[in-house]
Structure formats: structure tokens, C-alpha cells
Design a protein around this motif. Structure first.
Motif, short mmCIF file in Angstrom:
data_model
loop_
_atom_site.label_atom_id
_atom_site.label_comp_id
_atom_site.label_asym_id
_atom_site.label_seq_id
_atom_site.Cartn_x
_atom_site.Cartn_y
_atom_site.Cartn_z
N GLN A 177 44.19 27.06 53.18
CA GLN A 177 45.49 26.53 52.78
C GLN A 177 45.34 25.51 51.65
OE1 GLN A 177 47.69 24.95 56.10
NE2 GLN A 177 47.75 26.90 57.20
N LEU A 178 46.31 25.54 50.74
CA LEU A 178 46.44 24.54 49.69
C LEU A 178 47.86 23.99 49.77
CD1 LEU A 178 45.49 23.13 46.99
CD2 LEU A 178 46.48 25.10 45.80
N SER A 179 47.97 22.67 49.91
CA SER A 179 49.30 22.08 50.05
C SER A 179 49.37 20.76 49.31
CB SER A 179 49.65 21.87 51.53
OG SER A 179 48.73 20.98 52.13
N GLY A 180 50.59 20.33 49.03
CA GLY A 180 50.74 19.06 48.35
C GLY A 180 52.19 18.76 48.02
N GLN A 181 52.37 17.63 47.37
CA GLN A 181 53.70 17.18 46.96
C GLN A 181 53.58 16.60 45.56
OE1 GLN A 181 55.52 14.13 49.48
NE2 GLN A 181 57.48 15.14 49.18
N LEU A 182 54.46 17.01 44.66
CA LEU A 182 54.40 16.59 43.27
C LEU A 182 55.18 15.29 43.07
CD1 LEU A 182 54.77 19.96 41.33
CD2 LEU A 182 52.81 19.02 42.55
N GLU A 192 57.51 19.83 47.51
CA GLU A 192 56.36 20.23 48.33
C GLU A 192 56.05 21.70 48.11
OE1 GLU A 192 55.96 18.76 52.46
OE2 GLU A 192 58.01 18.01 52.17
N TYR A 193 54.79 22.05 48.29
CA TYR A 193 54.40 23.44 48.16
C TYR A 193 53.30 23.76 49.18
CZ TYR A 193 50.13 21.77 45.99
OH TYR A 193 48.93 21.13 45.77
N LEU A 194 53.10 25.03 49.43
CA LEU A 194 52.05 25.49 50.34
C LEU A 194 51.62 26.89 49.94
CD1 LEU A 194 50.37 25.32 52.99
CD2 LEU A 194 52.38 26.20 54.20
N ALA A 195 50.31 27.09 49.86
CA ALA A 195 49.75 28.42 49.64
C ALA A 195 48.79 28.74 50.79
CB ALA A 195 49.02 28.49 48.31
N THR A 229 57.64 26.97 47.97
CA THR A 229 57.96 25.56 47.78
C THR A 229 59.24 25.23 48.55
OG1 THR A 229 59.50 25.74 45.90
CG2 THR A 229 57.14 25.85 45.39
N ASP A 230 59.56 23.95 48.60
CA ASP A 230 60.79 23.56 49.31
C ASP A 230 61.99 23.51 48.37
OD1 ASP A 230 60.23 21.26 47.91
OD2 ASP A 230 60.42 19.91 49.63
N PHE A 231 61.90 24.15 47.21
CA PHE A 231 63.04 24.26 46.31
C PHE A 231 64.12 25.10 46.98
CE2 PHE A 231 65.27 26.48 42.78
CZ PHE A 231 65.79 25.38 42.12
N LYS A 232 65.20 24.46 47.38
CA LYS A 232 66.31 25.12 48.07
C LYS A 232 65.85 25.86 49.34
CE LYS A 232 69.11 25.76 43.90
NZ LYS A 232 69.83 26.71 43.04
N ASP A 233 64.76 25.41 49.94
CA ASP A 233 64.23 26.11 51.12
C ASP A 233 63.42 25.14 51.98
OD1 ASP A 233 63.28 27.84 53.01
OD2 ASP A 233 62.14 29.10 51.64
N GLN A 234 64.07 24.53 52.96
CA GLN A 234 63.38 23.56 53.82
C GLN A 234 62.47 24.24 54.84
OE1 GLN A 234 63.41 20.22 53.23
NE2 GLN A 234 64.47 20.99 51.40
N SER A 235 62.63 25.55 55.03
CA SER A 235 61.79 26.26 56.01
C SER A 235 60.68 27.04 55.32
CB SER A 235 62.66 27.21 56.84
OG SER A 235 63.27 28.20 56.01
N PHE A 236 60.28 26.57 54.14
CA PHE A 236 59.30 27.35 53.36
C PHE A 236 57.96 27.49 54.06
CE2 PHE A 236 58.02 23.11 52.32
CZ PHE A 236 56.71 23.18 51.86
N LYS A 237 57.56 26.51 54.87
CA LYS A 237 56.26 26.63 55.55
C LYS A 237 56.27 27.77 56.56
CE LYS A 237 55.02 21.78 54.91
NZ LYS A 237 54.74 20.48 55.54
N GLN A 238 57.34 27.84 57.34
CA GLN A 238 57.46 28.94 58.30
C GLN A 238 57.59 30.28 57.57
OE1 GLN A 238 59.06 26.02 58.25
NE2 GLN A 238 59.95 25.50 60.24
N LYS A 239 58.32 30.26 56.47
CA LYS A 239 58.55 31.50 55.73
C LYS A 239 57.24 32.05 55.15
CE LYS A 239 62.53 31.90 53.78
NZ LYS A 239 63.68 31.72 52.86
N THR A 240 56.41 31.15 54.61
CA THR A 240 55.13 31.62 54.06
C THR A 240 54.25 32.20 55.16
OG1 THR A 240 54.23 29.37 54.22
CG2 THR A 240 55.11 30.05 52.09
N SER A 241 54.35 31.63 56.35
CA SER A 241 53.58 32.14 57.48
C SER A 241 54.07 33.52 57.90
CB SER A 241 53.66 31.17 58.66
OG SER A 241 52.95 31.67 59.77
#
Length: 738
Positions: A177-182, A192-195, A229-241
Motif C-alpha cells: 500500500q501507498l497512502s498519504g495526504q497532500l 488523501e489518496y491510497l494505492a 482519492t477522497d475527491f468527492k468520495d469519502q469512501s474511497f478506501k473501501q472502494k479501492t479494496s
């Protein structure tokens, strides 16, 4: 080799021992929403206008720089923000029992299939054939890399992921995983982003340690990358999973087939051939060099470049997300050149110019929604700077709908951005005829027209209603006292954009049967506007209301020909004097420039029905280059992977040239469909094209020989009569049912 599915981007470099794969997400921006309006700016407006009437343009510019630009940084890093690289996936390949220092490889080959949106790489080491396949899936919305060895157990590699800053790498089980906040530059949280990276193996073992996935003794490995990313998507972490899990469950061949089928729904709408001169024997880098020496031997390169432009459009935007920025969705840096933003004084508009004619109409919609989101901010900016009705945007914007002027009068005060954007969203209506869509954009068009209508002032010398202050994008002129300025009254680009916008709002009001009172206001105001162009003493179209001498006669911007393209205000048929003046303007401007500037000139000459001059500019654009410096003058070209060099890489040149190639073959802005209006001698021998679009919701197929159309077919979902210019003869035909 750029890969993308409209949201995710991937660019592998194909290294044999170490491969870097640049990863992107079109929504990954630093910065945050901000209010950079100077709410006292309008108080300076009367004095600015007074100075301009008195001919003290330089003093007016000083006052603008002091009191009439944005607060803080408009084009700076934060809070305006910057489109940034997501990360780098690194694959270290091991051969010769782990020794990768002296690897001898042979039969190396790389390919990007435009009609499948799949890149491949193959080579041999010690008698083993290694094959790689890469795509950003149009099915399960993940990036996929398949590695394969022709002999069992010969695939060995280490997989890691990194980012130059603000990236934390971790291992969660067998998932990297690669994650962070700009940075946001405000008190808001940054993006925030997550790969997530996982693998599926055939044979061999997977070991995880030191934030690395290690594959030993495998025959095949498939790497899956899910990112968001969390651009217009607060559930992005679950979605990427969930996205990753769905891709892992899908058999590879099924994923690949669905990816190709979904991509081809758009890509296969247009087919083109320009005869049988086609240099497919050479690799693309060598092909570019050969073309520069003998263009007529490779008409196929124009077809490839046109379809590459369509490919890049499909890959770099998606309905419901953001439009392509200055680099599409591909960036390999934290500080992308010019922030990788949306420049509103030609660049984002050019990104969308080929979409309608090249049968990718729906890809205009992300820009429409970006513009719709700018209106509220633009209303605040209109009040703050002009105490005006309606909405305005200036030169730059971002995902948070920045509408304020830039931080310098020399480039940031041009207020034509909102009107120019209205041309793009209007053209989607002219091509589709969709009245529901027209009704949805009418408030945007009207709001822009209200702004211009309320800020126009009378020029004391001519009596015309003009903008003040005004500027011609990024250019300047000499004043009578020898000083220079960028600020004037009534720059030609403003006059043309306002005239076209008022015309379009009047037409929309009639089509929709609404807003008679405002329509009548605009019809009266049209009579007071300057004409589409004023011809100077030397026969050119003046860039400014007064016949100033430009500081740079070969300036990259040619905004005063907006009325020629994209607007239909200047045509050889209806305004021959202005068309002649446009030719002289272009002759003085010259044929060199940045990549996008050369592409714009292709379009101008096509509109002037000079196919050979348009072709000359196309060949100039296609010159090979490796330059990556920041360039504002001459020297644009094409990199070995066919991406446009401003330089540096800037994707608008690709899209502008794609539109230019189409404009040489078909035009429909003058009230009829014109077949082969600007075909160059080099393409006359034989050609066939299927699927190009014309205004009025028509699709056109045609075939020609020796420069004459020998067969054509016009279809529409709503068959009706249409005028078509065929071999110089204007005919009225009935389109067939599509």
C-alpha cells in the motif's frame, strides 16, 4: 507509452532489469477550495478605466497589479494546487541466478495497441522469452500488468512502490500500500489518496518483507493496482479494496476481453485511411525522423496521429470525473509544469476541440460539469472586481473552480475565459441538437452573457461598446511613449467572444422559447459591438482596438483570430476581406511556435481552405524533439512516443492537431457540411473515412480519389434535409436513418 481509463493513468518505461511505471489518478491535486477574491477591487475600476481613456495604459497596468489581481497565490503551489503524480511502481527483474548487472537481452520489442488500449513488451534472455502486458482496465477500473516467462519458473522480480513526497508505504498481509495526504495551503485537510498492489502467480512463491513483494520461481505473475482519492468520495478506501477484490476474482482473459470491448465502443466509431503510403516498417521514433525527411512517403502517420489523439481523449477523461488537464492525466512530477491546471485562454478548450467531430461527444461532459461548478464562484468574482451581474472566469482554474484573476496583470487579467468556455459547451449542442442539454446549460450561457453585457463601456474614439480593462492573452504592445503594456480597451478576442456568445444566447432563447426580454437586450447590444475584426493599415486583423505595434510579432498566442476558429464569425465565403486579413495575420505570425500554437495554425489554415498550408504546419508539428525545457517561443514538436512537446509535454498540441486533421477533411460551421474543404495535395490520391460527425447531429462517411469525392453517406438519428458541399457544388440531400 501512455495508458489510461479516464480515471487511472499508467506509463511503463519497459526497462529490462529495472522498470519504472508512473501511476496517476486524474483527481489527485494538492490545494483546496479558497476565496482569493479582492472584494475591494471594484473600487479601483473607475480609475483604471479613466487611465485607459487617457492613454495611460502602463499606469492602468500598475494599478491593476496593485489593486485588481487575486489575493495570495492564484497560479502558485497552494492553495491553488497542482496536479501531481500518484506514485512510481518499481519492478526489479532478476536473471542469471539473481545477477542483474550484466544481462544480455535480444529481440526487444515494445508496442502500444491503439485499438485495444494495451501495451506490450517482449524480449529474450538466456533463451527465455519474457512477455509483459499492461492496461488500465475499462472493466474493473484497476491497472493491470501481466508478466510471463516462456519457460516454467524463470520469472523473478521485486515489486515496490514509492512517491517523492507525502507517501507512506506499508505491507498489509500480501498487499502493498501507498497512502498519504497532500498539502492544502488552507486550514482544510489536503486530499488523501491510497494505492493498493496485489499479485496472482502461476508457479513460484511470493515473499513479503521490507515493503517489497518478492516473486521467485514463477512462470506468470499478474500485478493489480487499485487506487483512489477522497475527491468527492469519502469512501474511497473501501472502494479501492472492493475494486481490487473484484478484479482478483475475474479471470484475466475475461478482464482483458471486457476492457477491450468497453474501450472499442468509443474508439471504433471512426475509421480512416489516407491511401497506401504507410511506413509501418520502422519503429515510431525512427518513423518520425523519416517523415521529417520525406512526409509524402507516410500518409499513414497522419492517420496514426489522428487516432492517437482520439485514444488519448478516451484514456484521459470520463463522464462524471474531471476533464483532461495540461498533461491529460499523465504526470511524473510533484510540481507539474504550469501546475498541470486548466488554462482558460486556449489550452483546456483545445483539449476538447476534436471530441465532437471525432465522434467522442460524451467526453465533452466533464468540462461542462467543471464549468457548471464555476458559476457560483464566478458570480462572486464578477461582483468583487466589476460589481457586475452574471459570472466570470479569468485565465486559470482547478478542480475547486478558481475564477479570480491571476496574480499578474500581464497574463492574469484576461476575462475572456468564461466566454471561451461557453463556446465549448455550446458546440456540444450544435453537434447533438439535444434540447434537454441546451436547457441545462442555458443558465451558464446566460450568466456569462449577463456579465459581459453589464461591464461593457463606450469607447470614446469609436463609440463601440467594449470591455475595459482588457487584454489579449499573454501578449503586449508598444505605447506612443515607447513603453509597453498588456492592458487596453476592447481587445479583439473579447469583442469576438462577446459577439459570438450573444449570438448563441439569442439562438438558444429562440430554440427554447424563453427569455424574450433578455434576448431583446442582447439583440440591441449586438449593434453596438465592434465588428468581428478591424483591419489594420498593413492589412492584418488588429489584435487590439487600436492599431498598436506588438512587442512580439511571432507571439505564440493568436487570440485575435478566435473569430476564425473556433467561432464561425470569419469565413472565406461570408467575410472575404476579413479572411484575407486573417491570412496576412498568420503570415506575419509565422509557422513556428510551441506545439499547441502550431496546432492552432493548422486549424486556422484549414478554415481558410488552404490545405497545403495546413499540411505544412502539420509536418512542422511532427518534427522529432527531445526538448523538455519550459518554452514560450518556437521549437514545438513531437516526442518519440508521439506526445506533444510545447516543450515540455503538453497534451493540447495532440488534441489541437487531431482537430486540425479532421478540419481539413470536413467542416460544418458555415451552415452546411463541406466535404474535403482543405484537403492537401499530399492526401488527394485516395482516402476513405467513416464516422466523422457534423453539426446538426449528422454522421458522415466518404471516399475520394484524386481530390474528388467519389462516394459519401450522411446519416442521422433524426433524418432530415441537409446542405452538403461536394466537389465545390452545394447540394441539398436527405440524411439516411442512422
Amino acid at each position: 507509452m501512455p495508458l489510461g481509463n479516464g480515471r487511472l493513468g499508467m506509463m511503463p518505461d519497459g526497462g529490462v532489469t529495472k522498470e519504472n511505471i508512473v501511476l496517476n489518478d486524474i483527481t489527485l491535486w494538492s490545494g483546496a477550495p479558497q476565496d482569493a477574491n479582492n472584494y475591494d477591487a471594484y473600487k479601483a475600476l473607475p480609475q483604471i478605466r479613466k487611465l485607459l481613456v487617457e492613454g495611460k495604459n502602463d499606469e492602468a497596468q500598475e494599478l491593476i497589479d496593485k489593486d485588481f489581481v487575486c489575493k495570495g497565490k492564484g497560479g502558485g503551489s497552494v492553495p491553488f494546487g497542482c496536479f501531481q503524480v500518484l506514485g512510481n511502481l518499481s519492478i526489479q527483474y532478476k536473471y542469471n541466478n539473481g545477477d542483474s548487472t550484466n544481462v544480455k537481452f535480444e529481440n526487444y520489442e515494445r508496442e502500444l495497441s491503439l485499438n485495444k488500449a494495451i501495451a506490450t513488451c517482449t524480449y529474450q534472455v538466456n533463451g527465455v522469452t519474457y512477455t509483459r502486458e499492461y492496461f488500465t482496465s475499462f472493466d474493473n477500473d484497476v491497472s493491470i500488468i501481466k508478466l510471463r516467462a516462456s519457460k516454467p519458473g524463470q520469472l523473478n522480480c521485486n515489486i515496490s512502490i514509492s512517491r517523492p513526497e507525502k507517501g507512506a508505504v506499508s505491507l498489509v498481509g500480501d498487499e502493498l500500500q501507498l497512502s498519504g495526504q497532500l498539502e492544502s495551503g488552507t486550514d482544510r485537510k489536503g486530499m488523501e489518496y491510497l494505492a493498493r498492489v496485489k499479485t496472482k502467480l502461476i508457479g513460484g512463491t511470493l515473499n513479503t518483507s521490507n515493503n517489497t513483494l518478492t516473486i521467485n520461481g514463477a512462470t506468470e505473475a499478474i500485478i493489480y493496482i487499485s487506487a483512489g482519492t477522497d475527491f468527492k468520495d469519502q469512501s474511497f478506501k473501501q472502494k479501492t479494496s472492493m475494486t481490487l477484490a473484484a478484479a482478483l476474482k475475474t479471470p484475466y482473459m475475461v478482464e482483458k476481453q471486457h476492457h477491450i470491448a468497453n474501450f472499442q465502443k468509443m474508439f471504433n466509431r471512426v475509421n480512416m485511411s489516407l491511401g497506401n503510403t504507410d511506413n509501418t516498417q520502422e519503429t515510431t521514433d525512427k518513423r518520425l525522423i523519416s517523415f521529417s525527411k520525406n512526409p509524402s512517403a507516410d500518409n499513414g502517420l497522419a492517420v496514426l496521429f489522428f487516432q492517437y489523439g482520439r485514444y488519448l481523449s478516451i484514456c484521459s477523461t470520463r463522464v462524471g470525473l474531471l476533464p483532461p488537464n495540461l498533461q491529460g492525466l499523465w504526470a511524473n512530477q510533484i510540481q507539474t509544469p504550469w501546475n498541470g491546471d486548466y488554462h482558460l485562454d486556449i489550452n483546456v478548450q483545445m483539449n476538447h476541440w476534436p471530441l465532437e467531430v471525432a465522434n467522442l461527444s460524451e467526453l465533452n461532459l466533464p468540462l461542462v460539469e467543471l464549468v457548471r461548478g464555476m458559476v457560483k464562484n464566478g458570480e462572486r468574482t464578477a461582483k468583487a472586481y466589476y460589481n457586475a451581474d452574471g459570472w466570470v472566469a479569468h485565465v486559470i482554474t482547478n478542480p475547486w473552480h478558481f475564477t479570480e484573476p491571476g496574480e499578474s496583470a500581464s497574463w492574469g487579467i484576461s476575462k475572456s475565459g468564461s466566454g471561451w468556455l461557453c463556446n465549448n459547451i455550446w458546440e456540444h449542442y450544435t453537434f447533438t441538437g439535444d434540447k434537454k442539454y441546451l436547457l441545462s446549460i442555458y443558465p451558464i450561457l446566460k450568466g456569462s452573457a449577463q456579465f459581459y453585457n453589464s461591464i461593457l463601456v463606450k469607447d470614446p474614439k469609436t463609440g463601440w461598446q467594449v470591455t475595459s480593462p482588457s487584454s489579449s492573452p499573454e501578449n503586449s504592445f508598444y505605447m506612443a511613449n515607447g513603453k509597453t503594456s498588456s492592458i487596453c480597451m476592447g481587445a479583439t478576442v473579447d469583442n469576438q467572444i462577446i459577439r459570438e456568445l450573444f449570438d448563441n444566447v439569442i439562438t438558444a432563447s429562440k430554440v427554447l422559447g424563453i427569455d424574450v426580454s433578455f434576448r431583446n437586450q442582447l439583440m440591441l447590444k449586438l449593434k453596438e459591438l465592434p465588428p468581428a475584426g478591424v483591419i489594420s493599415k498593413d492589412g492584418r486583423i488588429q489584435e487590439w482596438l487600436e492599431d498598436y505595434k506588438e512587442t512580439d510579432p511571432q507571439h505564440r498566442h493568436i487570440a485575435h483570430l478566435y473569430g476564425l476558429y473556433p467561432a464561425p464569425l470569419i469565413t472565406p465565403e461570408k467575410t472575404p476581406e476579413l479572411a484575407d486579413a486573417a491570412r496576412k495575420t498568420l503570415d506575419v505570425r509565422g509557422d513556428d511556435g510551441t506545439g499547441w500554437s502550431i496546432a492552432y495554425k493548422i486549424l486556422f489554415w484549414a478554415r481558410l481552405h488552404d490545405g497545403n498550408r495546413a499540411y505544412k504546419l502539420y509536418t512542422a508539428l511532427m518534427r522529432p524533439t527531445l526538448r523538455t525545457d519550459i518554452n514560450y517561443g518556437s521549437g514545438g514538436g513531437i516526442y518519440p512516443n508521439l506526445l506533444d512537446a510545447c516543450p515540455p509535454f503538453q497534451i493540447d498540441g495532440n488534441f489541437g492537431a487531431t482537430a486540425g486533421i479532421a478540419e481539413m477533411l470536413i467542416q460544418s460551421h458555415a451552415g452546411y457540411i463541406n466535404l474535403l474543404p482543405a484537403i492537401p495535395d499530399a492526401w488527394k490520391s485516395y482516402g476513405i473515412v467513416k464516422g466523422l460527425r457534423a453539426r446538426g447531429n449528422f454522421t458522415v462517411d466518404m471516399e475520394w480519389k484524386n481530390g474528388k469525392v467519389i462516394k459519401y453517406h450522411v446519416t442521422s438519428s433524426s433524418p432530415r434535409k441537409v446542405k452538403v458541399m461536394v466537389n465545390g457544388v452545394l447540394k441539398q440531400i436527405t440524411a439516411s436513418k442512422a
